[in-house]
Scaffold this motif. Structure first.
Motif, mmCIF file in Angstrom:
data_model
loop_
_atom_site.group_PDB
_atom_site.id
_atom_site.type_symbol
_atom_site.label_atom_id
_atom_site.label_comp_id
_atom_site.label_asym_id
_atom_site.label_seq_id
_atom_site.Cartn_x
_atom_site.Cartn_y
_atom_site.Cartn_z
ATOM 1 N N ASP A 184 61.308 56.424 142.337
ATOM 2 C CA ASP A 184 60.124 56.119 141.534
ATOM 3 C C ASP A 184 59.727 57.365 140.751
ATOM 4 N N PRO A 185 59.913 57.344 139.448
ATOM 5 C CA PRO A 185 59.575 58.539 138.659
ATOM 6 C C PRO A 185 58.083 58.796 138.577
ATOM 7 N N ASN A 186 57.257 57.831 138.990
ATOM 8 C CA ASN A 186 55.809 57.985 138.851
ATOM 9 C C ASN A 186 55.127 58.516 140.095
ATOM 10 N N LEU A 187 55.899 58.903 141.057
ATOM 11 C CA LEU A 187 55.310 59.413 142.298
ATOM 12 C C LEU A 187 54.567 60.717 142.049
ATOM 13 N N GLU A 188 53.463 60.874 142.774
ATOM 14 C CA GLU A 188 52.726 62.137 142.668
ATOM 15 C C GLU A 188 53.344 63.120 143.656
ATOM 16 N N VAL A 189 54.119 64.035 143.117
ATOM 17 C CA VAL A 189 54.974 64.885 143.948
ATOM 18 C C VAL A 189 54.199 66.103 144.454
ATOM 19 N N TYR B 233 58.981 61.931 152.775
ATOM 20 C CA TYR B 233 60.022 62.553 151.937
ATOM 21 C C TYR B 233 60.977 61.466 151.479
ATOM 22 N N VAL B 234 61.097 61.314 150.168
ATOM 23 C CA VAL B 234 61.926 60.240 149.608
ATOM 24 C C VAL B 234 62.772 60.793 148.466
ATOM 25 N N PRO B 235 63.830 60.074 148.101
ATOM 26 C CA PRO B 235 64.614 60.524 146.941
ATOM 27 C C PRO B 235 63.777 60.448 145.668
ATOM 28 N N ARG B 236 63.995 61.416 144.827
ATOM 29 C CA ARG B 236 63.262 61.495 143.568
ATOM 30 C C ARG B 236 63.474 60.252 142.721
ATOM 31 N N VAL C 71 61.685 64.564 147.156
ATOM 32 C CA VAL C 71 60.309 65.001 146.904
ATOM 33 C C VAL C 71 59.439 64.652 148.104
ATOM 34 N N ALA C 72 58.324 65.410 148.212
ATOM 35 C CA ALA C 72 57.314 65.117 149.239
ATOM 36 C C ALA C 72 56.138 64.422 148.575
ATOM 37 N N VAL C 73 55.705 63.342 149.205
ATOM 38 C CA VAL C 73 54.627 62.521 148.629
ATOM 39 C C VAL C 73 53.650 62.161 149.737
ATOM 40 N N ALA D 281 60.111 51.390 150.695
ATOM 41 C CA ALA D 281 61.368 50.712 151.050
ATOM 42 C C ALA D 281 62.508 51.718 151.160
ATOM 43 N N ALA D 282 62.520 52.705 150.259
ATOM 44 C CA ALA D 282 63.578 53.728 150.302
ATOM 45 C C ALA D 282 63.496 54.539 151.585
#
Lengths: 261, 966
Positions: free
Chosen positions: B772-777, B766-769, B593-595, B606-607
């Motif tokens: 953190d499920p709470n990221l604002e994608v 750009y990080v793996p989904r 996802v892009a955040v 960290a990811a």
């Protein structure tokens, strides 16, 4: 008896009408130019092709053949004088908004969509084409042929004057020889044959459908450039033309690329 | 053990066919010859189909994937033409002309979709203009060349030197298109998937050779890559067959003449085979079939194998003639004697070939069917033509028979010894079985193209050239699917390429990100994947004007190939490297996802850092540098630096004074705002609004009439100022990493490290989904990948060969067993009759294992042929053994061997010596096939003559003697 004399009269009348019609199609200025010589004629064609201080045209460029067969680009080109040019792409969608400002070979500015950078590019690559077309930088910059070539009339037929142009010494263009055909009706070039250093014919440009669009001058609204080696052709269609819009020199700047004005 | 009822049926069929031929011998002969004459034109018109791709197992998922990918990328068949300068310098006028001319001319060949040659590429360098601006300078790597006959002026020599210098400085060309020592170059010609590969490869070769000769470039040519290898294999196979077939025929004639001592018999036997061949080939043309690489061996195989039926029948007829019988009686007696075993032998041979129906390679299935049909036709021709000819043509009897007494005595003695000494004989038999089985386990499928050709052959020379000059020619492709105009997807492709290059066996890994980076450097001044999708999309359109890019990305920009060059020539190793990369890179394909950067959670941050660390470790691995993840923590601590004030001043001067983006008041000078800008930037407090506040007091009042446009200008200036600071931070990070290297890094590594850390200063991360499920994608893209390439399908082909070997042998064994049960009416006898053939198979494969002959498409046929054809000897022996069920052993052996033994010897000699001539071919698989089939026939004959009489004798003693039921 009357019938016998009527027939030759009618025949002569028809012949005169035909001759008169031919004489009307040829531009009357041609005779005088031919008397002045090849250079005078070539200079006149330069004027006829560029009878404006500035020009804004919208062009659709279509590829024919090869792996990009059918690809199309639509762009607006603003030209002022011999050296200043600004281009903005309208399509395809991925290119929309991309701008180029060209002030010379060494001074090309490019801005890509959604980029906050304007990059200066110098292009002396004569063999690299514009957007995969059959046009390269040299082809596009050959606007005033009389400045760069010495002409010689090699044929004068019913419809065209054919001239061989030899590149002047010191001119940085790819083609040592170009053969042009000047349409006598408009004193405009409707065919150019480009020869490489080995004397081989490598490209042919043909121009069609002269019309008056943006001003009181004719312009060819369909132009094809064919690369004989690659068997590939690029077709340019002029969709719109405006001339003498008092385009400011500020148009040909990084500012225009970034801000559009 | 008497001849059972079924044999009565076979005898009736034989006699029925035979009586037709004896009663109407002239009509039969004329009819057969007329039909043959009618079919000759069709036989001569038979088309060749040299498509080697057809030999891939079509149902194999790897093969299907390879074909789908090939179609998507306009063909993965790359013909590689190598030019090696004889005097050691590829950068001469003549050679540059040659390369340029060919790069253009080859493109015009039908079937060639694109060519790549360094002479047609641009050279892009970064320069500083007279006014101090950074700029990209684009020139032709090789400019327009003066005519060939130009004098070697200092200007020309300087130009050539310049071309050499610039070419050898380009990382993406050296080792790919030009050798590092400047002595060799390549042209790559991509062949369209629908084009006939051999014909296209041949056209390319012809054009290259003609142009080299015309220009007199004094280069050594090398033709590598799958299209040329396949074309060479096809061409050489046909040449070998054309060259060797006459010798095979000659050998067969010679042996038949010497052993039968009857020229008439030789002519009749060979004519019968010839008639059968014409019928088969003519029939193929009429049915619209073509001759493939395998079925092109049909004529020579039929000469060797198909003559057996004629030989046995003629041997029986001649034997009865030699006994003094008049011709018609001798013919009928010969039919009764040899007809039934010839019929059953034909059936078992057909069964052996019909077993190819279970193979997963279409040309092999077709070949099996053809050979079965040909066997049937030749058998029919035998009964009709041989019988009719024997009635018509002079066949002189020989007093005392034709089989040499010493041969008969030898065969009898051997068989007698085995029968009388069961335990030693069994021990010998079992030793051979065990020995054969042991070496059979050593048989491998072949893994290198090198094992297919002679050492001095064109493919091997090309392989050596490509290995020495360009690191090899083995490619594995990893296809990545996703939105390739999204930076999110492209970054993963870039990482995958870095991962691939971290494998020691990998020479290079090229991907579309190399192109995007190059074009981006030219058009934006950033040699990296831009953070904006719109910018990437524009770059992709610009890049796609180059045909060579189509090798890397499809028309829709939804699939891309990472082209991975693996060193060496071992296909298996290359395949395992491909699979290894796929496995190690699987996590790169997790949903991403892009955040917005400022919204990253600590876990997401960290990811991101962990991924960048991993990327950096991959980049450094080829240099033998390993950095622990924890050691890279310091790298991420550097987020801001005090920006270089001179650089900031230059940005303000350019954008506000010299070539203004924003019109300022007349007396404006950058120093008026420099301090405030530098301070705000240094404390990370500068943004577009803050910059606007600082500059507005100095902005020309007319600008304020266009607030939106003015804001665009402000943002442009802000980004230019921020870039000063960011570039310093990036340089510091890159230097920190490079300091771990301990040596001066090559430019491309420096740039790669820069690219790996650059995203840390982008506003979007750009990080793996999953982190953190709470990221604002902002956006999300699925990515998948699959591994493909010739080494992968080679694996599939090898598995297919093993599978086909086992399945065709199993089916062949079953069909042969059923035929023998029908013939003998005794399953035990049928099984016993198959034992010599079983031993033959084990010994043949044992030889393969012992002398390391690999299994391939050709040798995979051997088991079924050995069984189906080799069983013929056992059939003939059994027939003669069973007729004399009440006689003592010695007499039975004498009748058995004198009746058919010499016929077996003739047949075994002519098949084995005839096929062994194929060993003189240039294509190794054909040599192996000839050698092994010859050995198999010999083993089969010896095993049958030596052991089968004893086996049959022992079995007969197990059952009470009954009256004959024939």
């Amino acid at each position: 008896m009357k019938r016998l004399t009527a027939f030759p009269v009618i025949l002569v009348a028809l012949l005169c009408a035909h001759h008169t019609a031919l004489a009307q199609e040829i531009d009357p200025a041609l005779e005088g130019l031919l008397k002045k010589g090849a250079m005078a004629l070539l200079q006149e064609t330069d004027v006829r092709h560029n009878p404006f201080k500035d020009q804004t045209i919208t062009t659709k460029m279509i590829m024919h053949g090869g792996t990009n067969d059918g690809n199309e680009f639509v762009f607006k080109t603003i030209t002022k004088g011999a050296n200043l040019r600004a281009i903005r792409f309208d399509s395809p969608a991925d290119m929309r908004g991309m701008g180029l400002v060209i002030k010379g070979r060494d001074e090309i500015y490019a801005r890509l969509p959604d980029s906050d950078r304007v990059r200066r590019v110098g292009s002396h690559a004569k063999r690299q084409s514009f957007q995969g077309s059959d046009w390269n930088f040299d082809d596009m910059s050959m606007i005033y042929l009389a400045e760069d070539f010495t002409p010689e009339i090699t044929d004068d037929n019913a419809t065209h004057v054919v001239m061989t142009l030899t590149r002047n010494s010191g001119v940085d263009l790819q083609y040592p020889k170009v053969v042009i055909a000047i349409d006598k009706r408009y004193i405009m070039i409707d065919r150019l044959e480009y020869f490489n250093e080995s004397g081989k014919l490598v490209k042919v440009q043909e121009r069609y459908d002269p019309k008056k669009m943006g001003g009181d001058h004719y312009m060819y609204t369909r132009v094809t450039m064919t690369d004989l080696g690659n068997k590939h052709m690029t077709e340019n269609l002029v969709l719109e033309e405006l001339v003498n819009q008092n385009v400011s020199d500020d148009t040909f700047s990084r500012r225009w690329l970034v801000r559009g004005l | 053990m008497g001849a059972p009822k079924a044999n009565g049926l076979l005898a009736q069929i034989s006699l029925m066919l035979g009586s037709l031929a004896t009663r109407f011998s002239l009509s039969v002969l004329v009819g057969a010859l007329a039909l043959t004459a009618l079919l000759v034109p069709s036989a001569l018109r038979l088309d060749q189909d040299d498509d080697v791709i057809k030999f891939l197992p079509r149902e194999d998922p790897d093969v299907q994937r390879f074909e789908t990918i090939g179609r998507r990328f306009h063909g993965l068949s790359i013909a590689i033409i190598g030019f090696e300068a004889q005097d050691g310098d590829i950068f001469t006028l003549r050679r540059l002309h040659l390369l340029r001319t060919l790069a253009l001319e080859l493109r015009a060949i039908p079937g060639v979709s694109a060519t790549t040659c360094f002479t047609e590429l641009p050279d892009i360098t970064e320069q500083v203009s007279d006014s101090g601006e950074e700029m990209s300078a684009v020139v032709d790597l090789v400019p327009d060349l003066p005519p060939l006959d130009s004098a070697a002026t200092p200007e020309l020599l300087q130009m050539l030197d310049e071309v050499r210098r610039r070419s050898l400085a380009l990382d993406h060309i050296v080792g790919s298109l030009v050798a590092a020592d400047g002595q060799a170059a390549l042209i790559l010609a991509q062949i369209h998937p629908d084009a006939p590969i051999k014909a296209t490869a041949d056209a390319i070769r012809a054009k290259v050779q003609a142009r080299v000769a015309a220009i007199d470039a004094q280069v050594d040519l090398h033709f590598g890559g799958a299209p040329f290898i396949g074309s060479f294999a096809a061409e050489q196979t046909r040449r070998d067959l054309a060259k060797l077939s006459p010798w095979v025929c000659l050998m067969v004639i010679l042996i038949m003449a010497l052993t039968s001592r009857s020229l008439g018999a030789v002519i009749i036997a060979l004519s019968c085979v010839g008639i059968g061949i014409v019928w088969v080939m003519g029939g193929m043309t009429l049915l619209g079939r073509s001759m493939t690489l395998v079925s092109s061996s049909l004529p020579v195989l039929l000469v060797a194998l198909g003559s057996a039926y004629s030989i046995h029948l003629l041997a029986a007829i001649l034997a009865h003639l030699d006994q003094g019988l008049p011709r018609p009686e001798a013919v009928r007696a010969g039919l009764a004697h040899a007809g039934p075993p010839v019929l059953i032998a034909s059936l078992t041979t057909m069964a052996g070939f019909l077993s190819f129906a279970v193979m997963d390679v279409e040309p092999m299935r077709e070949f099996g069917l053809l050979m079965a049909a040909a066997t049937g036709l030749i058998t029919l021709a035998t009964f009709l033509v041989v019988t009719a000819a024997a009635m018509r043509f002079p066949l002189r009897p020989v007093k005392g028979g034709r089989a040499p007494q010493w041969a008969l005595a030898g065969m009898q003695a051997g068989a007698h010894w085995v029968a009388r000494h069961p335990w030693p004989a069994l021990a010998l038999f079992l030793s051979l079985v065990v020995g054969g089985a042991l070496f059979t386990t050593q048989v491998r499928t072949h893994t290198e193209n090198r094992t297919l050709f002679a050492p001095d052959s064109e493919p091997i020379r090309a392989d050596d050239f490509l290995e020495a000059r360009f690191g090899g020619s083995l490619y594995v492709q990893i296809e990545v699917a996703g939105d390739l105009k999204s930076p999110l997807v492209l970054r993963q492709v870039e990482r995958l390429a870095a991962l691939a290059e971290s494998f020691p066996e990998v020479v290079t890994a090229q991907s579309i990100t190399d192109v995007i980076t190059l074009v981006g450097g030219t058009m934006i001044g950033e040699k990296r994947i831009p953070p904006s999708r719109d910018t990437v999309a524009a770059l992709s359109t610009l890049a796609y004007t180059d045909d060579s890019v189509r090798l890397l990305v499809d028309d829709d920009w939804q699939h891309t190939l990472v082209q991975i060059k693996v060193s060496g020539a071992d296909m298996s190793l290359a395949a395992s490297v491909g699979h290894g990369i796929g496995k190690a890179g699987a996590h790169l394909m997790e949903p991403r996802v892009a955040v917005r950067r400022h919204q990253l959670s600590p876990a997401a941050r960290a990811a991101e850092e962990a991924e960048i660390s991993e990327h950096l470790r991959w980049l450094l691995a080829p240099y033998g540098v390993e950095i622990a993840p924890a050691a890279l923590a310091g790298l991420f601590a550097t987020a801001t630096m005090e920006a270089d004030r001179e650089a900031l001043a230059a940005v303000l001067q350019l954008n506000l004074v010299d070539d203004p983006i924003i019109d300022m008041v007349e007396d404006f000078a950058p120093e008026q705002v420099l301090d405030a800008v530098a301070t705000a930037l240094g404390t990370d407090a500068l943004d577009v609004d803050r910059l606007s506040q600082l500059l507005v007091p100095y902005v020309d009042p007319a600008e304020k009439e266009h607030p939106e446009s003015l804001h665009s200008g402000m943002r442009f200036v802000f980004e230019a100022l921020r870039e000063v600071s960011d570039s310093q931070v990036r340089a510091a990070r890159a230097q920190w990493v490079l300091d771990q290297l301990g040596q001066e890094p090559p430019q491309h590594l420096r740039e790669a490290i820069d690219r790996a850390t650059w995203p840390l200063s982008d506003p979007v991360a750009y990080v793996p989904r999953s982190v953190d499920p709470n990221l604002e994608v902002l956006e999300e893209h699925p990515i998948t990948m699959s591994v493909s390439g010739y080494p992968i399908i080679y694996e599939g082909m090898n598995q297919s060969v093993r599978r086909n070997q086992v399945s065709s042998l199993a089916v062949s064994a079953l069909l042969v067993f059923l035929a023998l049960v029908a013939f003998t009416r005794r399953p035990l006898v049928a099984l016993c009759t198959m034992l010599p053939a079983a031993l033959t198979i084990l010994l043949t494969f044992g030889i393969m294992g012992a002398i390391e002959i690999p299994m391939d498409v050709g040798t995979s046929m051997i088991a079924a042929i050995a069984l189906g054809v080799g069983i013929d000897y056992a059939v003939h022996l059994y027939w003669n053994f069973a007729k004399n069920s009440h006689a003592p052993l010695g007499e039975r052996l004498q009748v058995m061997l004198s009746g058919t033994g010499w016929g077996i010897v003739i047949n075994a000699l002519e098949v084995s010596l005839g096929l062994s001539i194929l060993y003189f071919g240039t294509v190794v698989p054909m040599r192996n096939f000839g050698l092994l089939t010859a050995a198999a026939m010999l083993f089969s004959a010896i095993a049958s003559l030596l052991f089968l009489p004893a086996f049959l004798h022992w079995i007969s003693r197990l059952r009470p003697r009954t009256g004959s039921s024939s």
